[in-house]
Enzyme design. Structure first.
Site, PDB file in Angstrom:
ATOM      1  N   ARG A 129       0.569   3.775  -3.290  1.00 45.29           N
ATOM      2  CA  ARG A 129      -0.088   5.045  -2.987  1.00 45.29           C
ATOM      3  C   ARG A 129       0.917   6.176  -2.786  1.00 45.29           C
ATOM      4  O   ARG A 129       0.770   7.256  -3.378  1.00 45.29           O
ATOM      5  CB  ARG A 129      -0.974   4.910  -1.747  1.00 45.29           C
ATOM      6  CG  ARG A 129      -2.049   3.832  -1.866  1.00 45.29           C
ATOM      7  CD  ARG A 129      -3.068   3.946  -0.753  1.00 45.29           C
ATOM      8  NE  ARG A 129      -3.868   2.704  -0.638  1.00 45.29           N
ATOM      9  CZ  ARG A 129      -5.085   2.641  -0.122  1.00 45.29           C
ATOM     10  NH1 ARG A 129      -5.671   3.731   0.320  1.00 45.29           N
ATOM     11  NH2 ARG A 129      -5.724   1.488  -0.032  1.00 45.29           N
ATOM     12  N   GLU A 158     -12.378   0.222 -10.054  1.00 43.30           N
ATOM     13  CA  GLU A 158     -12.008  -0.708 -11.120  1.00 43.30           C
ATOM     14  C   GLU A 158     -12.909  -0.633 -12.349  1.00 43.30           C
ATOM     15  O   GLU A 158     -12.432  -0.683 -13.486  1.00 43.30           O
ATOM     16  CB  GLU A 158     -11.970  -2.144 -10.570  1.00 43.30           C
ATOM     17  CG  GLU A 158     -10.789  -2.436  -9.661  1.00 43.30           C
ATOM     18  CD  GLU A 158     -10.986  -1.896  -8.265  1.00 43.30           C
ATOM     19  OE1 GLU A 158      -9.981  -1.727  -7.532  1.00 43.30           O
ATOM     20  OE2 GLU A 158     -12.147  -1.635  -7.872  1.00 43.30           O
ATOM     21  N   THR A 215      -1.239   0.454 -10.205  1.00 36.10           N
ATOM     22  CA  THR A 215      -2.516  -0.096  -9.770  1.00 36.10           C
ATOM     23  C   THR A 215      -3.272   0.850  -8.853  1.00 36.10           C
ATOM     24  O   THR A 215      -4.390   0.555  -8.440  1.00 36.10           O
ATOM     25  CB  THR A 215      -2.322  -1.473  -9.092  1.00 36.10           C
ATOM     26  OG1 THR A 215      -3.573  -2.153  -9.031  1.00 36.10           O
ATOM     27  CG2 THR A 215      -1.744  -1.309  -7.694  1.00 36.10           C
ATOM     28  N   GLU A 233       0.816  -1.208   0.000  1.00 31.61           N
ATOM     29  CA  GLU A 233       0.000   0.000   0.000  1.00 31.61           C
ATOM     30  C   GLU A 233       0.851   1.259   0.000  1.00 31.61           C
ATOM     31  O   GLU A 233       0.526   2.252  -0.674  1.00 31.61           O
ATOM     32  CB  GLU A 233      -0.951  -0.002   1.209  1.00 31.61           C
ATOM     33  CG  GLU A 233      -1.937  -1.152   1.243  1.00 31.61           C
ATOM     34  CD  GLU A 233      -3.029  -1.034   0.192  1.00 31.61           C
ATOM     35  OE1 GLU A 233      -3.028  -0.046  -0.571  1.00 31.61           O
ATOM     36  OE2 GLU A 233      -3.889  -1.929   0.124  1.00 31.61           O
ATOM     37  N   ASP A 260      -5.152 -10.256  -7.879  1.00 31.26           N
ATOM     38  CA  ASP A 260      -5.586  -9.472  -9.038  1.00 31.26           C
ATOM     39  C   ASP A 260      -4.468  -8.725  -9.756  1.00 31.26           C
ATOM     40  O   ASP A 260      -4.249  -8.895 -10.953  1.00 31.26           O
ATOM     41  CB  ASP A 260      -6.688  -8.494  -8.629  1.00 31.26           C
ATOM     42  CG  ASP A 260      -6.323  -7.647  -7.413  1.00 31.26           C
ATOM     43  OD1 ASP A 260      -5.292  -7.912  -6.770  1.00 31.26           O
ATOM     44  OD2 ASP A 260      -7.090  -6.709  -7.095  1.00 31.26           O
TER      45      ASP A 260
END
Length: 632
Positions: A267, A531, A620, A263, A396
């Protein structure tokens, strides 16, 4: 109870002269005497009947008028005010917090809903505990009805009918005006979310818009950093300037705090690198170098598969308390960022560390037709919990980053491309099924040979990724699959009563099913995820099919209707199946500003050079990083 001596009767009193009078005064007096002569019970029953007739007339007249005039249900506006009174309000327990790592329209008639002919926003019933219908006339045109919840309110915004018109010629004035109005709607949504963050959570990780407070995860201003490049792309100069000032004066990574490697990378590191490339401001590159350096202890493991958690102040790392495993998606979805950091700094250690992970995963046993398990052990570097294959949580973005690393590196790393192509074939062979009754193509899960028709909303990244691959020369049938899957992702929204997707959907595959999408009670929440909007952006950018913009516009309107908090911010909700009471969760994830609103803006833009897909690849977390020249 009435006194037993009282008798109910109706009397008719004639005029003293005994002659008939038709005067209005006489009739008023006579009716009033008749009314007073009725018992209290009789009067109450008559009043109740009249009120019920009035309510039914109000409720049914718009539908009848719409039918007579041949109007769509979307043209029929039902607006009213719902008040949750304190004396009737049931205080719900706080829902279990979502783990940070990843982290219907139902019985109204499917065909009408799919055609947009049923307006289900704001249908209330007596089952809504503590809900009191009143002031129905206040929802008239020009005023916004609201839903009140625990002392706070969530706005409902109605769409203009003209916004739903499709314009074939993208260059004509009407089309350009429509595009600009939608872009401005996204900017306004961002400003509204930013206002809540600035007023109640400035410098903290996440806004809690209902309680007008904040939540901390890492204590690093997560929402602010995640939103930097979004503000730049949207042209919000004032907001960007105040955020930059905070980064310059307040952002410090010298803290005794554990952060999640994945994360923090996607981010914070990704956000800083992206903002540096868009602005050329070295402040962001310097901060990116610092956080990248502080995350490196995560790779000090026996297997070189990184730990999940790093203390960026002490320079130590460790797995979660309950396991020595890391999730496959986490350790294989940090490559774009660390590879770019090596390119910018000239220090190869960052790229070498993350590419060692990819090399090991490439050669590991335990895959099925290119599909990988969800967990990998940091001690021995082997897959664990084998036999379970999904494109949802914990796996994913592994597939997403296979393609995007190949694109980022100039399309010369053939192992990455081979793994990606093999995985797509594995999805087709093992995970693709059709639902009933509409025959929607969906991606399920495989558990020890048994297929489950379960599809996470997270899987909706796949249509966009497939379309991006076709843009870079991969097989054309990938685009056909992308179009089928984005239709499914859209239906995950359209078949819900709020028009918002649940976190997890189950697809019906049995003959006689009346609805494709079913949702378990525990899966009905919506976290403002990006998404589907992400994939709509890719599909529109690469096909110019206007329906993808229209679908995105519907979703944005429903976010505004059911998740927008008037005092600032947007909130996740617990129940996408109850438009009268969505049960807000009081949390705005940083990715709503970092991803969701950014992809909305790019979807509605008619400029293909705004973050060109030939020049940038999105991580992502929707942070664009440059595609390298092939010589590199």
């Amino acid at each position: 109870m009435l006194p037993s001596t009282r008798k109910d009767f109706v009397s008719l009193t004639l005029s003293e002269s005994g002659s008939y009078s038709n005067s209005k005064q006489w009739r008023r007096q006579s009716c009033w005497r008749k009314w007073k002569q009725l018992s209290r019970l009789q009067r109450s029953l008559i009043l109740l009947t009249l009120m019920l007739l009035l309510v039914c007339g109000i409720a049914t007249s718009p539908t009848l008028i719409g039918h007579w005039r041949g109007m769509n249900g979307d043209d029929v506006k039902n607006s009213f005010v719902v008040d949750l009174k304190n004396e009737y309000r049931s205080i719900l327990p706080e829902p279990p917090s979502e783990r940070k790592d990843f982290d219907r329209r139902g019985a109204f008639g499917l065909e009408k809903l799919l055609q947009g002919k049923v307006n289900v926003s704001g249908v209330l019933g007596d089952q809504n505990h503590g809900l009191d219908l009143k002031n129905a006339d206040k929802g008239s045109e020009g005023q916004k009805p609201i839903i009140s919840w625990r002392g706070a309110v969530i706005e409902e915004e109605q769409a203009s009918d003209t916004d739903t018109k499709d314009t074939e010629n993208q260059g004509d004035p009407a089309s350009l005006a429509l595009a600009e109005s939608r872009l401005e709607a996204v900017r306004e949504a961002f400003r509204h979310a930013w206002k809540g963050y600035k007023d109640f959570a400035w410098g903290h990780d996440e806004l809690k818009p209902i309680s007008k407070s904040y939540g901390e995860w890492f204590g690093l201003g997560l929402t602010l950093i995640d939103a930097l490049d979004t503000m730049w792309i949207l042209g919000l100069q004032e907001e960007f300037a105040e955020a930059r000032e905070w980064v310059a004066k307040e952002l410090s990574f010298d803290k005794n705090v554990d952060v999640n490697l994945f994360e923090s990378t996607i981010r914070i590191l990704g956000g800083l690198l992206s903002t540096y490339h868009l602005t050329g401001d070295n402040l962001f590159l310097d901060k990116a170098k610092e956080i990248g350096f502080r995350l490196m202890p995560a790779f000090s493991t026996p297997s070189k598969i990184p730990y999940s958690d790093v203390n960026i102040g002490k320079g130590t790392a460790h797995p979660p308390r309950w396991t020595s495993d890391s999730t496959v998606a986490e350790v294989t979805s940090i490559q774009l960022e660390f590879r770019e950091l090596s390119r910018l700094t000239g220090d190869p250690k960052y790229k070498l560390a993350v590419m060692e992970v990819m090399k090991q995963v490439h050669k590991l046993d335990g895959k099925q037709d290119g599909l990988v398990p969800m967990f990998i052990n940091t001690n021995n570097g082997l897959f664990t919990h084998q036999g379970i294959y999904t494109l949802g949580a914990r796996a994913d973005s592994y597939y997403e980053y296979l393609l995007k690393q190949w694109i980022q590196g100039g399309r010369i790393e053939q192992e990455l491309l081979e793994d990606y192509l093999q995985a797509v074939e594995g999805v087709k062979k093992n995970l693709l099924k059709k639902s009933t009754p509409l025959g929607l193509t969906f991606v399920g899960e495989l558990s020890h040979g048994h297929f489950s028709p379960k599809m996470d909303h997270l899987v909706c990244f796949l249509p966009g990724t497939l379309a991006l691959g076709v843009h870079y020369g991969l097989p054309a049938d990938h685009m056909e699959l992308a179009k089928q899957l984005i239709e499914t992702c859209y239906q995950m929204y359209a078949q819900m009563e709020t028009g918002l997707s649940p976190e997890i959907a189950h697809f019906n595959m049995h003959d006689g099913s009346t609805q494709d999408v079913d949702v378990k009670i525990a899966d009905r929440h919506n976290l403002l995820r990006p998404e589907t909007v992400e994939s709509l952006f890719y599909l529109y950018r690469l096909t110019r099919d206007k329906r993808y913009q229209q679908w995105g516009w519907e979703i944005l309107q429903n976010f505004n209707k059911y998740t927008r908090v008037p005092t600032g911010g947007y909130t996740s909700i617990n129940n996408v199946r109850d438009p009268s009471y969505t049960s807000p969760r009081d949390k705005m994830e940083s990715f709503f500003l970092g991803e969701t609103l950014k992809y909305f803006y790019l979807l509605f833009s008619e400029d293909p050079n705004l973050i060109s897909l030939d020049k940038y690849v999105f991580n992502t977390e929707a942070h664009p990083l440059p595609v390298w020249p092939q010589a590199e």
